[in-house]
Motif scaffolding. Structure first.
Motif, short mmCIF file in Angstrom:
data_model
loop_
_atom_site.label_atom_id
_atom_site.label_comp_id
_atom_site.label_asym_id
_atom_site.label_seq_id
_atom_site.Cartn_x
_atom_site.Cartn_y
_atom_site.Cartn_z
N ASP A 179 0.85 -1.19 0.00
CA ASP A 179 0.00 0.00 0.00
C ASP A 179 0.88 1.24 0.00
O ASP A 179 1.57 1.53 0.97
CB ASP A 179 -0.91 -0.01 1.23
N GLN A 180 0.87 1.97 -1.07
CA GLN A 180 1.73 3.14 -1.21
C GLN A 180 0.97 4.45 -1.04
O GLN A 180 1.42 5.51 -1.49
CB GLN A 180 2.41 3.11 -2.59
N ALA A 181 -0.18 4.37 -0.33
CA ALA A 181 -0.99 5.58 -0.18
C ALA A 181 -0.37 6.58 0.77
O ALA A 181 -0.69 7.78 0.71
CB ALA A 181 -2.39 5.19 0.32
N VAL A 182 0.49 6.11 1.66
CA VAL A 182 1.14 7.01 2.61
C VAL A 182 2.65 6.75 2.59
O VAL A 182 3.12 5.73 2.08
CB VAL A 182 0.60 6.82 4.05
N LYS A 183 3.40 7.66 3.18
CA LYS A 183 4.83 7.46 3.33
C LYS A 183 5.10 6.77 4.67
O LYS A 183 4.43 7.06 5.67
CB LYS A 183 5.58 8.79 3.25
N TYR A 184 6.09 5.88 4.67
CA TYR A 184 6.34 5.05 5.84
C TYR A 184 7.71 5.32 6.45
O TYR A 184 8.68 5.56 5.72
CB TYR A 184 6.27 3.56 5.47
N PRO A 185 7.80 5.24 7.76
CA PRO A 185 9.13 5.27 8.39
C PRO A 185 9.83 3.93 8.20
O PRO A 185 9.20 2.93 7.86
CB PRO A 185 8.82 5.53 9.86
N ILE A 186 11.12 3.94 8.43
CA ILE A 186 11.94 2.73 8.26
C ILE A 186 12.32 2.18 9.63
O ILE A 186 12.77 2.91 10.50
CB ILE A 186 13.22 3.06 7.46
N MET A 187 12.13 0.86 9.81
CA MET A 187 12.54 0.19 11.04
C MET A 187 13.71 -0.74 10.69
O MET A 187 13.55 -1.70 9.93
CB MET A 187 11.40 -0.61 11.65
N LEU A 188 14.88 -0.45 11.25
CA LEU A 188 16.11 -1.14 10.91
C LEU A 188 16.54 -2.08 12.04
O LEU A 188 16.44 -1.74 13.22
CB LEU A 188 17.22 -0.12 10.64
N SER A 189 17.03 -3.24 11.66
CA SER A 189 17.64 -4.16 12.61
C SER A 189 18.92 -4.71 12.00
O SER A 189 18.90 -5.26 10.90
CB SER A 189 16.69 -5.32 12.95
N ARG A 190 20.04 -4.52 12.70
CA ARG A 190 21.33 -5.03 12.24
C ARG A 190 21.73 -6.20 13.14
O ARG A 190 21.75 -6.06 14.36
CB ARG A 190 22.40 -3.93 12.27
N THR A 191 22.05 -7.34 12.54
CA THR A 191 22.20 -8.55 13.34
C THR A 191 23.34 -9.43 12.86
O THR A 191 23.62 -9.51 11.65
CB THR A 191 20.89 -9.36 13.31
N PRO A 192 24.00 -10.13 13.79
CA PRO A 192 24.98 -11.14 13.39
C PRO A 192 24.36 -12.53 13.29
O PRO A 192 25.05 -13.50 13.01
CB PRO A 192 25.97 -11.09 14.56
N PHE A 193 23.04 -12.64 13.54
CA PHE A 193 22.38 -13.94 13.59
C PHE A 193 21.75 -14.37 12.27
O PHE A 193 21.12 -15.42 12.20
CB PHE A 193 21.32 -13.94 14.69
N GLY A 194 21.87 -13.55 11.25
CA GLY A 194 21.29 -13.90 9.95
C GLY A 194 19.93 -13.27 9.75
O GLY A 194 19.12 -13.18 10.68
N VAL A 195 19.66 -12.82 8.53
CA VAL A 195 18.40 -12.15 8.23
C VAL A 195 17.45 -13.06 7.48
O VAL A 195 16.49 -12.60 6.87
CB VAL A 195 18.65 -10.86 7.40
N GLY A 196 17.68 -14.35 7.56
CA GLY A 196 16.86 -15.32 6.84
C GLY A 196 15.37 -15.22 7.18
O GLY A 196 14.99 -14.57 8.16
N PRO A 197 14.55 -15.85 6.34
CA PRO A 197 14.98 -16.72 5.24
C PRO A 197 15.52 -15.91 4.05
O PRO A 197 15.06 -14.80 3.80
CB PRO A 197 13.69 -17.46 4.86
N TYR A 198 16.50 -16.47 3.38
CA TYR A 198 17.14 -15.81 2.25
C TYR A 198 16.38 -16.15 0.96
O TYR A 198 15.81 -17.22 0.81
CB TYR A 198 18.60 -16.22 2.15
N GLY A 199 16.40 -15.21 0.03
CA GLY A 199 15.67 -15.36 -1.23
C GLY A 199 14.46 -14.44 -1.23
O GLY A 199 13.70 -14.39 -0.25
N GLU A 200 14.26 -13.71 -2.32
CA GLU A 200 13.18 -12.72 -2.37
C GLU A 200 11.79 -13.35 -2.36
O GLU A 200 10.80 -12.66 -2.11
CB GLU A 200 13.36 -11.83 -3.60
N ASP A 201 11.71 -14.66 -2.59
CA ASP A 201 10.41 -15.35 -2.53
C ASP A 201 10.15 -15.96 -1.16
O ASP A 201 9.07 -16.52 -0.93
CB ASP A 201 10.34 -16.44 -3.60
N ASN A 202 11.13 -15.88 -0.26
CA ASN A 202 10.97 -16.45 1.08
C ASN A 202 10.79 -15.32 2.09
O ASN A 202 11.65 -14.46 2.22
CB ASN A 202 12.21 -17.28 1.44
N TYR A 203 9.69 -15.36 2.80
CA TYR A 203 9.29 -14.26 3.67
C TYR A 203 9.41 -14.63 5.15
O TYR A 203 9.18 -15.79 5.53
CB TYR A 203 7.84 -13.86 3.39
#
Length: 621
Positions: free
Chosen positions: A55-79
């Motif tokens: 939904d692009q009707a509004v502008k959104y803030p960004i929530m960032l998390s930096r981690t050494p534990f992995g950002v998986g699942p990896y792959g743009e089709d895996n959520y």
């Protein structure tokens, strides 16, 4: 009856699976996932997973998390199933960004454990502070439909990366929440408490960290450098012998940080560089420190990051502390109604997420709501209620000392006897266990466990008050102040503050654990001190055998009401095994000690008019 129980179990399990599937479906239906490499100022690129609202009707803030534990699942089709820490955030409407820190998993560069921040960096030098800055700069310039505001959040190791982003932060970073942040690996987090080595945490850490990698790799391709199988931690570490055997038997040369740590037994420049507290200056973003009163890993971090920010930054800087009755990170999910054997009678975690965490980020990143959060929101165990404070520790307190007396007595009255002491034999071949029963790994709930098992040992000295005639609430720091001697030349001291329930205290209903709550000894706070550091953490000193010395150290803050009819107890011992490594009780480099260096020692705890051993507390008025 069995059919009813099985049906209930099936219903609960099915309901949980159904909810998880619904969560995953929600993320896929409402977000688009992108994977990018973000360039840093030194040319290295960090792997970053981005979830953009459809939904692009509004502008959104960004929530960032930096981690050494992995950002998986990896792959743009895996959520991911949940974005942010919980579904409240997932459904609130943010751009969520997850990044593998430098040298971990799919990011380029070399990984450094608690990489020290570089003072006066040159233009092409990078550390975790500049990596956060460069990441935020790229995000606000390249992500579509962002509102130019960024928040950062992380628990445990990611909490360190959250703290590291704060000094001279990017202007777009408006709010940060270091939660149980790794802060000082020598004084109070994970590896050491007051110089004593927490070997169970160390062993667990190196099973997943520190192994060199030839190139960026997904988690399933990273090789584990430690080979062991533990079913009984007490037996395993006792059979292992001295710490020197750990590397030769289980690790070889696979983990450099272990070798670095073993080469720095004292609080030298190596450890001081990894203490981020002195560098928490020039802070612009609003901050929310979150910690668990019963966090077995990083209780130290939340309290001490809050303290450092308070002391080193202008009063205009918004800084909030939240402490609840949680184990490590348990505030992120679940109701928080209970922990271990204790039930708090309310959804502690639910209240925090709905009334503190989400309103904090919404206010600073969305201009949503009002900023009426307290300076400190602290859950008082025993009374089992949230309380708001204008300062932490609270100002409306009275300092008192619980003094040790002969015959196991504990009182606010100072001892008057001459020559009084208690003694016990501390034997490294039969150390005091930190928890009852058999455990393969470090327990997550030992910090509020029943201590009756320890009271029954001859090498644990126990002192308790009479039954209280009125409620007493203790808040803030607890200071152990012992006068002790040893027949050896080194010794550890463990002090535990305990709430003893009345003998007629009712058992829970239902009672699936078959608990006996009458006489339950709930540990409220406990910690260890390595005696060689009693005068200096930089320059350890041996004890003079038989000569009394003062051992004074500060335990982490508490917030607990000892109810009328309960008793206050203090236990003193000289080992906490296998949570903490064994002290040989001989003044040697413990990391290089031989099995033959370990020896019995007779420990004396004095409680005389001149040597008044006790526990200093602050009583809330």
């Amino acid at each position: 009856m069995k059919r009813i129980i099985l049906l209930c179990c099936f219903t609960l399990c099915f309901g949980k699976i159904y909810a998880q599937n619904n969560d995953a479906d929600y993320v896929k239906q409402h977000y688009i996932k992108k994977e990018v490499y973000i360039p840093m100022r030194d040319g290295k690129k960090l792997f970053t997973s981005i979830y953009l609202p459809k939904d692009q009707a509004v502008k959104y803030p960004i929530m960032l998390s930096r981690t050494p534990f992995g950002v998986g699942p990896y792959g743009e089709d895996n959520y991911k199933r949940v974005l942010g820490q919980n579904m409240l955030f997932t459904k609130e409407g943010y751009i969520f960004v997850f990044q593998d820190v430098r040298g971990r998993y799919m990011s380029e560069g070399d990984f450094v454990d608690i990489r020290p921040l570089i003072d006066n960096k040159k233009p092409n030098e990078s550390d975790e502070n500049s990596d956060a800055y460069d990441t935020i700069d790229w995000l606000v310039k390249n992500l579509p439909n962002n509102n130019g505001r960024v928040g950062i959040v992380g628990t445990s190791y990611p909490g360190y990366y959250t703290s590291a982003a704060l000094p001279n932060a990017h202007p777009a970073l408006k709010a940060a929440s270091p939660q149980a942040p790794v802060t000082d690996w020598f004084m109070g987090d994970d590896f050491h408490h007051n110089g004593a080595f927490f070997q169970m945490d160390g062993f667990g850490y190196f099973s997943g960290f520190g192994v060199p990698r030839p190139k960026p790799l997904k988690p399933e391709d990273v090789k584990n450098g430690i080979k062991s199988h533990i079913t009984d931690g007490y037996k395993f570490f006792l059979d292992m012998g001295s710490l020197a055997h750990f590397k030769e038997r289980y690790m070889g040369d696979s983990v450099q940080f272990w070798s670095d740590m073993m080469a720095h037994p004292n609080y030298d420049a190596f450890w001081k560089a990894r203490n981020i507290r002195p560098r928490l200056k020039n802070i612009g973003p609003a901050t929310l420190e979150v910690g668990g009163l019963f966090d077995a890993e990083d209780l130290f971090g939340a309290q001490h990051v809050y303290e450092a920010l308070e002391k080193q930054n202008p009063q205009s800087h918004k800084n909030i502390l939240v402490m609840g009755p949680w184990s490590h990170g348990s505030w992120e999910s679940g109701s928080g109604e209970s922990l271990g054997d204790q039930n708090f009678g309310t959804g502690v975690s639910d209240w925090y997420r709905e009334n503190i965490l989400l309103p904090f980020f919404n206010y600073y990143l969305k201009d949503k709501g009002t900023m009426d959060l307290p300076e400190a929101a602290i859950f008082i165990t025993g009374a089992n209620q949230w309380k708001k404070f204008d300062t932490w520790p609270p100002k409306n307190t009275v300092e008192k000392t619980l003094y040790l007396h002969a015959n196991g007595k504990l009182s606010f009255d100072a001892p008057t006897a001459a020559g009084a002491f208690d003694e016990y034999v501390s034997d490294p071949a039969a150390p005091v266990p930190y928890q009852n029963g058999v455990q393969a790994g470090r327990s997550a709930t030992y910090m509020l466990d029943d201590q009756r098992f320890a009271e029954r040992r001859p090498d644990v000295k126990t002192y308790q008050t009479d039954a209280l005639t009125e409620d007493i609430t203790l808040t803030g720091p607890v200071i152990a102040d012992l006068f002790a001697s040893t027949t050896g030349t080194d010794a550890d001291f463990v002090v535990k503050l305990i709430d003893v329930f009345p003998d007629d205290y009712p058992n829970p209903r239902p009672n699936p654990k078959n608990l006996i709550m009458g006489g339950y000894e709930m540990m409220v706070r406990g910690d260890i001190f390595r005696g060689r550091y009693r005068n200096s953490f930089e320059k350890p000193e041996p004890f003079v055998p038989g000569k009394a010395a003062e051992i004074k150290y500060t335990l982490n803050d508490i917030a607990h009401t000892f109810k009328k009819g309960h008793r206050i107890m203090v236990q003193v011992q000289s080992s906490w095994f296998p949570l903490v490594d064994r002290n040989p009780q001989k003044f040697v480099d413990i990391y290089k000690a031989k099995d033959s260096d370990f020896q019995k020692a007779t420990i004396r705890i004095y409680h005389t008019a001149q040597k008044r051993s006790g526990i200093k507390v602050t009583v809330l008025q």
